[in-house]
Scaffold this motif. Sequence first.
Motif, PDB file in Angstrom:
ATOM      1  N   TRP A   1       0.779  -1.270  -0.068  1.00 28.36           N
ATOM      2  CA  TRP A   1      -0.024  -0.044   0.037  1.00 28.36           C
ATOM      3  C   TRP A   1       0.878   1.107  -0.025  1.00 28.36           C
ATOM      4  N   PHE A   2       0.242   2.069  -0.443  1.00 26.58           N
ATOM      5  CA  PHE A   2       0.962   3.430  -0.465  1.00 26.58           C
ATOM      6  C   PHE A   2      -0.134   4.676  -0.280  1.00 26.58           C
ATOM      7  N   ILE A   3       0.148   5.502   0.784  1.00 31.52           N
ATOM      8  CA  ILE A   3      -0.814   6.424   1.230  1.00 31.52           C
ATOM      9  C   ILE A   3      -0.185   7.946   0.977  1.00 31.52           C
TER      10      ILE A   3
ATOM     11  N   VAL B   1      -3.451   2.072  -3.610  1.00 30.33           N
ATOM     12  CA  VAL B   1      -3.030   3.658  -3.561  1.00 30.33           C
ATOM     13  C   VAL B   1      -4.241   4.336  -2.796  1.00 30.33           C
ATOM     14  N   VAL B   2      -4.005   4.831  -1.642  1.00 32.79           N
ATOM     15  CA  VAL B   2      -4.958   5.483  -1.025  1.00 32.79           C
ATOM     16  C   VAL B   2      -4.672   7.328  -0.969  1.00 32.79           C
ATOM     17  N   GLY B   3      -5.475   7.977  -1.610  1.00 32.46           N
ATOM     18  CA  GLY B   3      -5.332   9.561  -1.687  1.00 32.46           C
ATOM     19  C   GLY B   3      -6.202  10.178  -0.517  1.00 32.46           C
TER      20      GLY B   3
ATOM     21  N   THR C   1      -8.811   4.433  -3.415  1.00 33.48           N
ATOM     22  CA  THR C   1      -9.822   4.909  -2.656  1.00 33.48           C
ATOM     23  C   THR C   1      -9.237   6.466  -2.352  1.00 33.48           C
ATOM     24  N   ILE C   2     -10.237   7.535  -2.200  1.00 38.15           N
ATOM     25  CA  ILE C   2      -9.995   8.695  -1.608  1.00 38.15           C
ATOM     26  C   ILE C   2     -10.788   8.995  -0.577  1.00 38.15           C
ATOM     27  N   GLU C   3     -10.241   9.344   0.528  1.00 38.47           N
ATOM     28  CA  GLU C   3     -10.562   9.302   1.935  1.00 38.47           C
ATOM     29  C   GLU C   3     -10.307  10.767   2.508  1.00 38.47           C
ATOM     30  N   LYS C   4     -11.005  11.147   3.398  1.00 40.95           N
ATOM     31  CA  LYS C   4     -11.128  12.437   3.910  1.00 40.95           C
ATOM     32  C   LYS C   4     -10.273  12.351   5.282  1.00 40.95           C
TER      33      LYS C   4
ATOM     34  N   PHE D   1      -2.260   9.450   9.783  1.00 42.72           N
ATOM     35  CA  PHE D   1      -3.323   9.185  10.509  1.00 42.72           C
ATOM     36  C   PHE D   1      -4.127   8.364   9.535  1.00 42.72           C
ATOM     37  N   GLY D   2      -4.163   8.870   8.342  1.00 40.91           N
ATOM     38  CA  GLY D   2      -5.092   8.330   7.045  1.00 40.91           C
ATOM     39  C   GLY D   2      -4.670   6.871   6.608  1.00 40.91           C
ATOM     40  N   ALA D   3      -3.139   6.353   7.133  1.00 41.30           N
ATOM     41  CA  ALA D   3      -2.660   5.085   6.769  1.00 41.30           C
ATOM     42  C   ALA D   3      -3.133   4.113   7.710  1.00 41.30           C
ATOM     43  N   VAL D   4      -2.924   4.517   9.080  1.00 46.50           N
ATOM     44  CA  VAL D   4      -3.423   3.834  10.073  1.00 46.50           C
ATOM     45  C   VAL D   4      -4.596   3.432  10.090  1.00 46.50           C
ATOM     46  N   ARG D   5      -5.558   4.414   9.927  1.00 47.09           N
ATOM     47  CA  ARG D   5      -7.094   4.281   9.766  1.00 47.09           C
ATOM     48  C   ARG D   5      -7.385   3.318   8.591  1.00 47.09           C
ATOM     49  N   HIS D   6      -6.906   3.489   7.399  1.00 49.07           N
ATOM     50  CA  HIS D   6      -7.011   2.649   6.486  1.00 49.07           C
ATOM     51  C   HIS D   6      -6.721   1.123   6.460  1.00 49.07           C
ATOM     52  N   LEU D   7      -5.526   0.872   7.243  1.00 49.30           N
ATOM     53  CA  LEU D   7      -5.011  -0.353   7.393  1.00 49.30           C
ATOM     54  C   LEU D   7      -5.372  -1.075   8.696  1.00 49.30           C
ATOM     55  N   ARG D   8      -5.938  -0.467   9.471  1.00 47.91           N
ATOM     56  CA  ARG D   8      -6.349  -1.285  10.751  1.00 47.91           C
ATOM     57  C   ARG D   8      -7.159  -2.501  10.538  1.00 47.91           C
ATOM     58  N   ASP D   9      -8.062  -2.464  10.077  1.00 45.02           N
ATOM     59  CA  ASP D   9      -8.973  -3.512   9.778  1.00 45.02           C
ATOM     60  C   ASP D   9      -8.365  -4.571   8.641  1.00 45.02           C
ATOM     61  N   ILE D  10      -7.385  -4.280   8.039  1.00 49.33           N
ATOM     62  CA  ILE D  10      -6.945  -5.449   6.769  1.00 49.33           C
ATOM     63  C   ILE D  10      -5.826  -6.234   7.613  1.00 49.33           C
ATOM     64  N   GLY D  11      -5.035  -5.759   8.553  1.00 50.85           N
ATOM     65  CA  GLY D  11      -3.837  -6.539   9.066  1.00 50.85           C
ATOM     66  C   GLY D  11      -4.455  -7.978   9.605  1.00 50.85           C
ATOM     67  N   PRO D  12      -5.423  -8.241  10.144  1.00 56.06           N
ATOM     68  CA  PRO D  12      -5.910  -9.418  10.823  1.00 56.06           C
ATOM     69  C   PRO D  12      -6.166 -10.194   9.882  1.00 56.06           C
ATOM     70  N   GLU D  13      -6.680  -9.841   8.772  1.00 51.73           N
ATOM     71  CA  GLU D  13      -6.937 -10.875   7.398  1.00 51.73           C
ATOM     72  C   GLU D  13      -5.792 -11.254   6.894  1.00 51.73           C
ATOM     73  N   LEU D  14      -4.691 -10.715   7.047  1.00 54.08           N
ATOM     74  CA  LEU D  14      -3.411 -11.207   5.981  1.00 54.08           C
ATOM     75  C   LEU D  14      -3.136 -12.564   6.618  1.00 54.08           C
ATOM     76  N   THR D  15      -2.520 -13.300   5.506  1.00 48.14           N
ATOM     77  CA  THR D  15      -1.872 -14.683   5.846  1.00 48.14           C
ATOM     78  C   THR D  15      -0.443 -14.422   5.742  1.00 48.14           C
ATOM     79  N   GLU D  16       0.153 -13.376   5.259  1.00 49.56           N
ATOM     80  CA  GLU D  16       1.683 -12.853   5.113  1.00 49.56           C
ATOM     81  C   GLU D  16       1.809 -11.557   5.499  1.00 49.56           C
ATOM     82  N   PRO D  17       3.108 -11.385   5.941  1.00 48.34           N
ATOM     83  CA  PRO D  17       3.310  -9.994   6.388  1.00 48.34           C
ATOM     84  C   PRO D  17       3.238  -9.075   5.106  1.00 48.34           C
TER      85      PRO D  17
END
Length: 439
Positions: free
Chosen positions: A179-181, A206-208, A239-242, A272-288
């Motif tokens: 990911w790139f934010i 890519v998160v804008g 995605t573009i997030e506020k 802040f935007g990076a952590v918020r976007h990625l917070r729910d994704i991590g537990p779903e990952l099978t690899e780092p």
Amino acid sequence: MRYDSIIDTVGDTPLVRIDPHVHGLQNIDLYAKLEFCNPFGSLKDRAAWNMVQPGLSSAIEQGSRIVELSSGNTAKALAAIAGMHGIGFKSVTNRMKIPEIKEMLLLLGAEIEELPGQTECLDPTNSEDPLTLFHRSLDDPGSTYLHTDQYYNARNPEAHETGTGPEIVADLDGRAPDWFISGIGTAGSSTGVARALRDRNPKVGVVGLVADKSDFIPGIRNIDEVQEVGIFDPLTYDTIEKVTSSEAIDGMLTLVRQCGILAGPTGGAAYFGAVRHLRDIGPELTEPATAVFIVCDRVESYLSYIRKRRPELLGQRPGSNSAASVSPEELRETASVGVAEAQKWIATEKPLVVDMRSPYAFTALHIEGSINIVDELFEDLVRGGLPFSKSQSVLLACPVGEKSLRYAALLTRMGHPDVRSLTGGVIAWRDAGAPLVRE
């Protein structure tokens, strides 16, 4: 290391891992690209140098000046480059909102011209905006300026496609991050980096990030200013997030206090935007996985910005007469009137209409009979008590009706019996076909 010129130090900025105990993301390594390590202090150094190179020799020979529509880091870098080469630089903007940047530009010898633009960013679709008209005049055959044109110049994203992006890949041992934010300003850095990373891995997310409506984060457009013009292409982003200015400062504080990274609010917004976007994704990952965000510049240039929004951080007591202290309940209870109702109220009861936009936007178009008190000055006025007589009804108007609602709530709390906010602001007034006049 020894260099022949300060220009030779542009690029090759560090990529620093954020300790997982700080960000709390599971299975994700988060990295900050420290663009404030560029010689003039920001990410914009790369684009400024890349854009100015093709015409620089001719400009020096002819004694031309460099000109750019910028009130921030691009202007600062170009002013430094112009001075190094013995030519002038002119910054054209509708409003210098950061005093420290304005003072730095003056220190660098820049000329600053503030035109009555109607938005914070160039809007080429608005043919009546003086900023747009000036922008078009720079391409006239008789123009004596070297116009770097950051909103349209392909060499803006190219600087990041050939520099910033490949550096990230090299520092990750030849891999693109997952990911790139990045914040969206001119969109040069997010576009160029995204291209470089997707050349290595087309699946890079890519998160804008943009500012919340009627909010202000230096270097980032707000949601109303993101337009499909110039470099910006919505297809660049998954995605573009506020992000709000308050969230940007929260993110900045984490970087400054827990990581030793002296990031400004733009970098804070990206974190802040990076952590918020990625917070729910991590537990779903099978690899780092890995993610990278940009720290655009340093905090020192934004102390006045922080002081206004979080005075307690700088040892000052927050005033009770502050728009920031207004609660959601107060906002819900505050009177807000639509365009038709406001027109009728103005015609029959003649309230004082206060336009809180910039003086340049006010000069361009405003409600007839209104007065202009820019929001920053209004904030100072209310600290001393009610600025208007209680016998005078007041209608507050801002661009989209959010700041005016907050100040209307504050004045109501302070005891004013009849203050209202224009729903949707001056934009809603214009869109409804209600009359506007020029000064």
